[in-house]
Design a protein around this motif. Structure first.
Motif, short mmCIF file in Angstrom:
data_model
loop_
_atom_site.label_atom_id
_atom_site.label_comp_id
_atom_site.label_asym_id
_atom_site.label_seq_id
_atom_site.Cartn_x
_atom_site.Cartn_y
_atom_site.Cartn_z
N MET A 1 -36.17 -2.21 -18.27
CA MET A 1 -35.49 -1.81 -16.96
C MET A 1 -34.76 -2.92 -16.34
O MET A 1 -35.18 -4.15 -16.26
N LYS A 2 -33.45 -2.63 -15.91
CA LYS A 2 -32.71 -3.71 -15.15
C LYS A 2 -33.24 -4.01 -13.89
O LYS A 2 -33.66 -3.25 -13.27
N THR A 3 -33.15 -5.34 -13.53
CA THR A 3 -33.69 -5.96 -12.31
C THR A 3 -32.44 -5.48 -11.15
O THR A 3 -31.32 -5.23 -11.78
N THR A 4 -32.75 -5.58 -10.18
CA THR A 4 -31.56 -5.31 -9.11
C THR A 4 -30.71 -6.27 -8.93
O THR A 4 -29.44 -6.09 -8.99
N ARG A 5 -30.99 -7.52 -9.35
CA ARG A 5 -30.00 -8.66 -9.22
C ARG A 5 -28.82 -8.37 -10.48
O ARG A 5 -27.85 -8.66 -10.38
N GLN B 1 -26.74 -5.37 -9.45
CA GLN B 1 -25.88 -5.91 -8.64
C GLN B 1 -24.80 -6.76 -9.08
O GLN B 1 -23.33 -6.57 -8.83
N ARG B 2 -24.93 -7.72 -10.21
CA ARG B 2 -23.95 -8.43 -10.96
C ARG B 2 -22.94 -7.59 -11.50
O ARG B 2 -21.74 -7.78 -11.46
N TRP B 3 -23.43 -6.38 -12.06
CA TRP B 3 -22.31 -5.46 -12.67
C TRP B 3 -21.63 -4.89 -11.84
O TRP B 3 -20.59 -4.63 -12.09
N TYR B 4 -22.23 -4.49 -10.73
CA TYR B 4 -21.23 -4.09 -9.57
C TYR B 4 -20.29 -4.88 -9.40
O TYR B 4 -18.80 -4.46 -9.00
N GLY B 5 -20.63 -6.16 -9.41
CA GLY B 5 -19.51 -7.34 -9.08
C GLY B 5 -18.36 -7.20 -10.23
O GLY B 5 -17.14 -7.35 -9.87
N TYR B 6 -18.87 -7.24 -11.44
CA TYR B 6 -17.95 -7.32 -12.27
C TYR B 6 -17.01 -6.00 -12.16
O TYR B 6 -15.84 -6.08 -12.80
N THR C 1 -12.60 -10.55 -4.09
CA THR C 1 -13.71 -11.30 -3.20
C THR C 1 -14.81 -10.39 -2.85
O THR C 1 -16.02 -10.80 -2.98
N TYR C 2 -14.83 -9.15 -3.07
CA TYR C 2 -15.86 -8.07 -2.88
C TYR C 2 -16.92 -8.25 -4.21
O TYR C 2 -17.95 -8.41 -4.06
N GLY C 3 -16.13 -8.40 -5.31
CA GLY C 3 -16.84 -8.47 -6.58
C GLY C 3 -17.60 -9.88 -6.59
O GLY C 3 -18.53 -9.97 -7.36
N ILE C 4 -17.04 -10.78 -6.09
CA ILE C 4 -17.35 -12.11 -6.31
C ILE C 4 -18.69 -12.32 -5.21
O ILE C 4 -19.83 -12.84 -5.61
N SER C 5 -18.78 -11.29 -4.28
CA SER C 5 -19.68 -11.42 -3.30
C SER C 5 -21.28 -11.05 -3.97
O SER C 5 -22.05 -11.20 -3.47
N TYR C 6 -21.01 -10.30 -4.92
CA TYR C 6 -22.42 -9.66 -5.59
C TYR C 6 -22.94 -10.75 -6.50
O TYR C 6 -24.02 -10.64 -7.05
N GLN C 7 -22.11 -11.78 -6.68
CA GLN C 7 -22.69 -13.05 -7.79
C GLN C 7 -23.76 -13.72 -7.14
O GLN C 7 -23.71 -13.94 -5.92
#
Length: 111
Positions: free
Chosen positions: A1-5, A8-13, A48-54
């Protein structure tokens, strides 16, 4: 199972990929100057929104985003001044620019 972090990194990508797609569309499609400037502003906001998930952000990247964002604000103002419907054109740019400024302020905390 993937972690939340990691999720979220994939959301950023995903949002970074959308910004690249918007930049390609702005370069390839025959658009008016106002539409092209609006797509460029939206693309930088999505980036910028994508980078905010990193998890981390280097100070140099943040400064580059601030410089590009400032340049876009100037570009949008010049484009709005060149159109006959000045107020309505500026309102088109207001939402992405406001979101960009809020995101840059949020990213300042991650440095």
């Amino acid at each position: 199972m993937k972690t939340t972090r990691r999720t979220q990194r994939w959301y950023g990508y995903f949002f970074i990929g959308l910004s690249v797609l918007a930049l390609l569309l702005a370069g390839l499609l025959p658009l008016s100057l106002v539409e092209r400037a609006l797509i460029l502003t939206t693309a930088v906001t999505l980036l910028t929104y994508g980078i905010s998930y990193q998890s981390r952000l280097a100070r140099g990247w943040w400064l580059a985003l601030v410089v590009v964002g400032g340049g876009l604000v100037l570009l949008d103002l010049v484009v709005a001044l060149m159109t006959p419907a000045l107020f309505l054109t500026f309102l088109e740019f207001l939402l992405p620019l406001t979101f960009l400024v809020v995101l840059l302020g949020y990213l300042r905390r991650l440095i």
